[in-house]
Write an enzyme that holds these catalytic residues in place. Structure first.
Site, PDB file in Angstrom:
ATOM      1  N   ILE A 108     -41.665  13.910   9.030  1.00  3.43           N
ATOM      2  CA  ILE A 108     -40.400  13.272   8.653  1.00  3.43           C
ATOM      3  C   ILE A 108     -40.161  13.394   7.154  1.00  3.43           C
ATOM      4  CG2 ILE A 108     -39.118  11.104   8.621  1.00  3.43           C
ATOM      5  CD1 ILE A 108     -40.674  10.233  11.073  1.00  3.43           C
ATOM      6  N   GLY A 109     -41.214  13.212   6.370  1.00  5.97           N
ATOM      7  CA  GLY A 109     -41.060  13.298   4.924  1.00  5.97           C
ATOM      8  C   GLY A 109     -40.540  14.644   4.477  1.00  5.97           C
ATOM      9  N   SER A 133     -41.819   0.699  11.456  1.00  3.99           N
ATOM     10  CA  SER A 133     -42.083   0.800  12.890  1.00  3.99           C
ATOM     11  C   SER A 133     -42.253  -0.605  13.438  1.00  3.99           C
ATOM     12  CB  SER A 133     -43.353   1.613  13.140  1.00  3.99           C
ATOM     13  OG  SER A 133     -43.716   1.566  14.509  1.00  3.99           O
ATOM     14  N   TYR A 156     -51.187  -1.086  11.770  1.00  2.51           N
ATOM     15  CA  TYR A 156     -50.034  -0.276  11.368  1.00  2.51           C
ATOM     16  C   TYR A 156     -48.754  -1.090  11.484  1.00  2.51           C
ATOM     17  CZ  TYR A 156     -46.518   3.448  11.549  1.00  2.51           C
ATOM     18  OH  TYR A 156     -45.415   4.236  11.333  1.00  2.51           O
ATOM     19  N   THR A 163     -42.264   9.980  -0.695  1.00  2.00           N
ATOM     20  CA  THR A 163     -43.702   9.888  -0.491  1.00  2.00           C
ATOM     21  C   THR A 163     -44.066  10.316   0.926  1.00  2.00           C
ATOM     22  OG1 THR A 163     -43.593   7.575   0.244  1.00  2.00           O
ATOM     23  CG2 THR A 163     -43.872   7.972  -2.129  1.00  2.00           C
ATOM     24  N   GLY A 164     -45.316  10.734   1.095  1.00  2.00           N
ATOM     25  CA  GLY A 164     -45.796  11.071   2.434  1.00  2.00           C
ATOM     26  C   GLY A 164     -45.271  12.392   2.962  1.00  2.00           C
TER      27      GLY A 164
END
Length: 255
Positions: free
Chosen positions: A22-23, A158, A167, A14-15
């Site tokens: 990164i994905g 994170s 986040y 995903t993403g």
């Protein structure tokens, strides 16, 4: 000619919205190591971020993955919608067959702190980063019919919360959900791990911020998508089976 869908397992990543992300790096590394790839992206998210929409990214990423011999399914999905995870799995299975590995790189990430975060932003972060991840993991557990020990769930996290409250908080909740899954999905033989990749240079860093991060990293360089992708590829390999229920720091010693 052998059908790659019959000989390669499928990973859902995903993403995967930008070629430098990164994905995309993870999807490419998995494709290179023998996986078919279903990947999700959500253009409206990139559109409201400072970097904007990368025109042609989906097509470029797809072409790269095909170049590694993978069958590919690109799926646009708003993971803030609670119905999206099931729909994504439906589409991935329809086009590529059963999903063996789930790798979650998607996120909502808008900087704000304790005093200036809005309720709307807080809720959106938890809807995308936490709720959608739980629902994706749930779909994976409900649908997995692979060999015991082959299944994988990997989440990117994170620990940054100062000035980035919704986040970081939503990612912290994701950590616990993924680690719980390592035990609750044990009867299916699905290993579940979390990776904290540290600061990865995907083009979002300012000059001053980049210099600061460099000084905080003993190796004297920033992370790259390939650094994270190498660890994901290992965890998804037979050799990575024994690592389970862990929060792994893959950050070059960043402190």
């Amino acid at each position: 000619m052998t059908n790659p869908e019959q000989t390669r397992p499928t990973a859902l990543v995903t993403g995967v919205g930008r070629t430098v992300g990164i994905g995309a790096g993870i999807a490419a590394r998995l494709a290179a190591t023998g996986w078919n790839i279903a990947f999700t992206y959500w253009t409206p998210y990139d559109d409201r971020m400072t970097w904007g929409v990368e025109q042609g990214a989906t097509e470029t990423i797809t072409k790269t993955l095909i170049g590694y011999g993978a069958a590919v399914a690109a799926i646009e999905a708003d993971l803030a919608d609670p119905a999206a995870p099931a729909a994504v799995y439906d589409e991935a299975e329809r086009r590529l067959g059963p999903v063996t590995a789930l790798v979650m790189c998607h996120c909502e990430s808008v900087d704000s702190g304790l005093l200036d975060t809005t309720v709307e932003s807080f809720d959106r972060h938890f809807a995308v980063n936490t709720r959608a991840s739980w629902l994706l993991i749930r779909e994976h557990g409900q649908r997995y019919r692979g060999r015991h020990g082959d299944g994988r769930v990997i989440a990117l996290t994170s620990d940054h919360t100062v000035g980035n409250l919704p986040y970081g908080a939503s990612k912290g909740a994701l950590d616990r959900i993924t680690q719980a899954a390592a035990h609750e999905l044990a009867h299916l033989g699905i290993s579940c791990n979390v990776i904290n990749p540290g600061p990865i240079d995907t083009g979002w860093m300012s000059g001053e911020g980049r210099d600061l991060l460099l000084r905080q990293t003993p190796l004297g360089r920033l992370g790259t998508p390939r650094d994270t992708a190498n660890l994901v590829a290992f965890l998804c390999s037979p050799e990575g089976q024994w690592i389970n229920g862990q929060l792994l720091l893959s950050n070059g010693g960043f402190a």
